[in-house]
Enzyme design. Structure first.
Site, PDB file in Angstrom:
ATOM      1  N   ASP A   1       0.823  -1.214   0.000  1.00 44.17           N
ATOM      2  CA  ASP A   1       0.000   0.000   0.000  1.00 44.17           C
ATOM      3  C   ASP A   1       0.866   1.278   0.000  1.00 44.17           C
ATOM      4  O   ASP A   1       1.936   1.315   0.623  1.00 44.17           O
ATOM      5  CB  ASP A   1      -0.856  -0.061   1.274  1.00 44.17           C
ATOM      6  CG  ASP A   1      -2.094   0.808   1.233  1.00 44.17           C
ATOM      7  OD1 ASP A   1      -2.473   1.239   0.137  1.00 44.17           O
ATOM      8  OD2 ASP A   1      -2.683   1.034   2.312  1.00 44.17           O
TER       9      ASP A   1
ATOM     10  N   HIS B   1      -8.829   8.888   4.105  1.00 46.64           N
ATOM     11  CA  HIS B   1      -8.595   7.719   4.971  1.00 46.64           C
ATOM     12  C   HIS B   1      -9.256   7.938   6.322  1.00 46.64           C
ATOM     13  O   HIS B   1      -9.217   9.046   6.855  1.00 46.64           O
ATOM     14  CB  HIS B   1      -7.093   7.509   5.193  1.00 46.64           C
ATOM     15  CG  HIS B   1      -6.349   7.079   3.973  1.00 46.64           C
ATOM     16  ND1 HIS B   1      -5.225   7.719   3.507  1.00 46.64           N
ATOM     17  CD2 HIS B   1      -6.574   6.063   3.107  1.00 46.64           C
ATOM     18  CE1 HIS B   1      -4.789   7.116   2.419  1.00 46.64           C
ATOM     19  NE2 HIS B   1      -5.592   6.104   2.155  1.00 46.64           N
TER      20      HIS B   1
ATOM     21  N   HIS C   1      -9.467   4.697  -2.877  1.00 45.23           N
ATOM     22  CA  HIS C   1      -8.847   4.668  -1.534  1.00 45.23           C
ATOM     23  C   HIS C   1      -9.830   5.198  -0.500  1.00 45.23           C
ATOM     24  O   HIS C   1     -10.783   5.896  -0.826  1.00 45.23           O
ATOM     25  CB  HIS C   1      -7.565   5.508  -1.513  1.00 45.23           C
ATOM     26  CG  HIS C   1      -6.391   4.730  -2.010  1.00 45.23           C
ATOM     27  ND1 HIS C   1      -5.361   4.319  -1.190  1.00 45.23           N
ATOM     28  CD2 HIS C   1      -6.115   4.235  -3.237  1.00 45.23           C
ATOM     29  CE1 HIS C   1      -4.497   3.633  -1.904  1.00 45.23           C
ATOM     30  NE2 HIS C   1      -4.919   3.563  -3.150  1.00 45.23           N
TER      31      HIS C   1
ATOM     32  N   ASN D   1      -9.990   0.072  -1.370  1.00 42.33           N
ATOM     33  CA  ASN D   1      -9.207  -0.174  -0.154  1.00 42.33           C
ATOM     34  C   ASN D   1     -10.048   0.008   1.101  1.00 42.33           C
ATOM     35  O   ASN D   1     -10.756   1.008   1.245  1.00 42.33           O
ATOM     36  CB  ASN D   1      -8.036   0.811  -0.084  1.00 42.33           C
ATOM     37  CG  ASN D   1      -6.955   0.511  -1.096  1.00 42.33           C
ATOM     38  OD1 ASN D   1      -7.113  -0.362  -1.938  1.00 42.33           O
ATOM     39  ND2 ASN D   1      -5.862   1.239  -1.017  1.00 42.33           N
TER      40      ASN D   1
HETATM   41  O1  LIG Z   1      -7.112   3.603   1.440  1.00 41.64           O
HETATM   42  C1  LIG Z   1      -6.881   2.820   2.347  1.00 41.64           C
HETATM   43  C2  LIG Z   1      -5.589   2.141   2.419  1.00 41.64           C
HETATM   44  O2  LIG Z   1      -4.713   2.586   1.439  1.00 41.64           O
HETATM   45  C3  LIG Z   1      -7.877   2.499   3.407  1.00 41.64           C
HETATM   46  O3  LIG Z   1      -8.631   3.608   3.772  1.00 41.64           O
HETATM   47  P1  LIG Z   1      -9.695   3.497   4.982  1.00 41.64           P
HETATM   48  O4  LIG Z   1      -8.896   3.266   6.227  1.00 41.64           O
HETATM   49  O5  LIG Z   1     -10.429   4.787   4.989  1.00 41.64           O
HETATM   50  O6  LIG Z   1     -10.572   2.316   4.684  1.00 41.64           O
HETATM   51  O1  LIG Z   2      -2.974   4.441   3.974  1.00 37.65           O
HETATM   52  C1  LIG Z   2      -3.894   3.945   4.529  1.00 37.65           C
HETATM   53  C2  LIG Z   2      -3.940   2.660   5.190  1.00 37.65           C
HETATM   54  O2  LIG Z   2      -5.073   2.738   6.020  1.00 37.65           O
HETATM   55  C3  LIG Z   2      -2.680   2.281   5.932  1.00 37.65           C
HETATM   56  O3  LIG Z   2      -2.586   2.882   7.135  1.00 37.65           O
HETATM   57  P1  LIG Z   2      -1.293   2.791   8.095  1.00 37.65           P
HETATM   58  O4  LIG Z   2      -0.212   3.623   7.479  1.00 37.65           O
HETATM   59  O5  LIG Z   2      -1.836   3.329   9.390  1.00 37.65           O
HETATM   60  O6  LIG Z   2      -0.910   1.338   8.211  1.00 37.65           O
HETATM   61 ZN   LIG Z   3      -5.029   4.603   0.833  1.00 40.83          ZN
END
Ligand SMILES: O=C(CO)COP(=O)(O)O
Ligand SMILES: O=C[C@H](O)COP(=O)(O)O
Ligand SMILES: [Zn+2]
Ligand SMILES: [Zn+2]
Length: 360
Positions: free
Chosen positions: A110, A227, A266, A288
């Site tokens: 990711d 996010h 995302h 995602n």
């Molecule tokens: O885009 C994401 C991870 O790259 C996930 O987003 P969310 O945490 O809002 O579901």
């Molecule tokens: O980028 C978004 C994903 O929810 C990953 O999150 P994180 O960096 O907290 O693991």
């Molecule tokens: Zn993301």
């Protein structure tokens, strides 16, 4: 024709042309595949169980922080060594376990902002080593996220990484337009609203640059995505922009189909089914989901700990008798399993919302 009919490898981690065929199948059949952020063997199996039960393909991804967690929070990560080792360990684990669930799995990583590129470099070293031995990369795909950088540099650098991935037929997801909220520990909560919405010209520029290298790429275009989960009304998604992107590229390249670009959504947590399905109708093939999974995983464990409170205070002695042992309540295979069950349920909801259920 189901997804497995278009794949050479029907279950387990898929790579190369199978990844392209799967995303094409999703686009042609009007569904998207949930991409779940996994941080442990427990969250991996909870997700695979949902995909198996719903008869769907699935994407499993580790973030840079999730990968470091896989390696162990006690390991130094100054030079991304924990994130590299953790994502490689997760990849080997997922490759071993996925086939017994009988579904195709895209093994992905990711984001990856500029300052984290050593993480991506380390993973691609592992991909090339694996490719030498097995004729395929270790990971199906990676994401590179230079969306906070200047556009031309984003595209040129992404292109360089795609040139490295292409001989392995490895997929690369890139981002243009910023996803709000937080990712990789970077806080985008107060970025200018306009940078959350990508322009069609940008999508064409990316398409033109990357398609000259390889067909194995997708674009996470910002249409207001954020996010995390916020108070209703605070996030305004504009999935109709995605249709504009597709139309613009279609006209520029005189494409036959209406969806020349593979798009990624995302920040899926907290979004409405209407927004998901509208975005999917415009060619989104991957959505995602992280925050809602974290919440779901906690819920089962929290409810178990609360409802079994009196069985969890001492090793011996509970409401059934002062000499009764509590081992069958405090064994992690019991209470962690409760989190897996609620997470599995949430993944299944995603599979249904994105119309991926029953698509094998
Ligand atoms: O885009 C994401 C991870 O790259 C996930 O987003 P969310 O945490 O809002 O579901
Ligand atoms: O980028 C978004 C994903 O929810 C990953 O999150 P994180 O960096 O907290 O693991
Ligand atoms: Zn993301
Ligand atoms: Zn981003």
């Amino acid at each position: 024709m189901g997804a497995q009919d278009v794949l050479k490898r029907k279950s387990g981690v898929i790579v190369g042309d199978d990844v392209l065929a799967l995303f094409k199948h999703a686009q042609d059949n009007g569904y998207a595949i949930p991409a779940v952020n996994v941080t442990s063997s427990s969250t991996v199996v909870a997700t695979l169980e949902a995909a198996r039960d719903a008869k769907s393909p699935i994407v499993l991804q580790t973030s840079q922080g999730g990968a470091a967690y896989f390696a162990g929070k006690g390991v130094d990560n100054k030079n991304q060594e924990a994130s590299i080792a953790g994502s490689v360990a997760a990849a080997h684990y997922i490759r071993s376990i996925a086939p017994i669930y009988g579904v195709p799995v895209v093994l992905h990583t990711d984001h990856c902002a500029k300052k984290l590129l050593p993480w991506l470099d380390g993973m691609m070293d592992a991909d090339e080593a694996y490719f030498k031995e097995h004729g395929e990369p270790l990971f199906s795909s990676h994401m590179i996220d230079l969306s906070e950088e200047e556009k031309d540099w984003n595209i040129a650098t992404t292109k360089k990484y795609l040139e490295r991935a292409a001989p392995m037929k490895q997929w690369l997801e890139m981002e243009i337009g910023i996803t709000g909220g937080e990712e990789d520990g970077v806080n985008n909560e107060d970025v200018d609203n306009n940078s959350l919405y990508t322009q069609p010209e940008d999508i064409y520029d990316i398409y033109a640059a990357l398609s000259s290298v390889s067909p194995y790429f997708s674009i996470a275009a910002g249409f207001g995505n954020v996010h995390g989960v916020y108070k209703p009304g605070n996030v305004k998604l504009r999935p109709e922009l995605l249709q504009k992107h597709q139309q613009y590229v279609k006209e520029k390249i005189s494409a036959k189909g209406d969806k020349p670009v593979f798009l990624v959504f995302h920040g899926g947590s907290g979004s409405s089914v209407e927004d998901f399905q509208q975005a999917i109708s415009y060619g989104v093939v991957k959505v995602n989901l992280d925050t809602d999974m974290q919440w779901a995983y906690l819920s089962g464990i929290r409810d178990f700990i609360q409802s079994k409170h009196d069985y969890l205070q001492t090793q011996v002695g509970n409401p059934d008798g002062e000499d009764k042992p509590n081992k069958k309540y405090y064994d992690p295979r019991v209470w962690v399993r409760e989190g897996e069950k609620t997470m599995t349920k949430r993944v299944k909801t995603g599979l249904e919302d994105f119309l991926a259920a029953g698509k094998l």
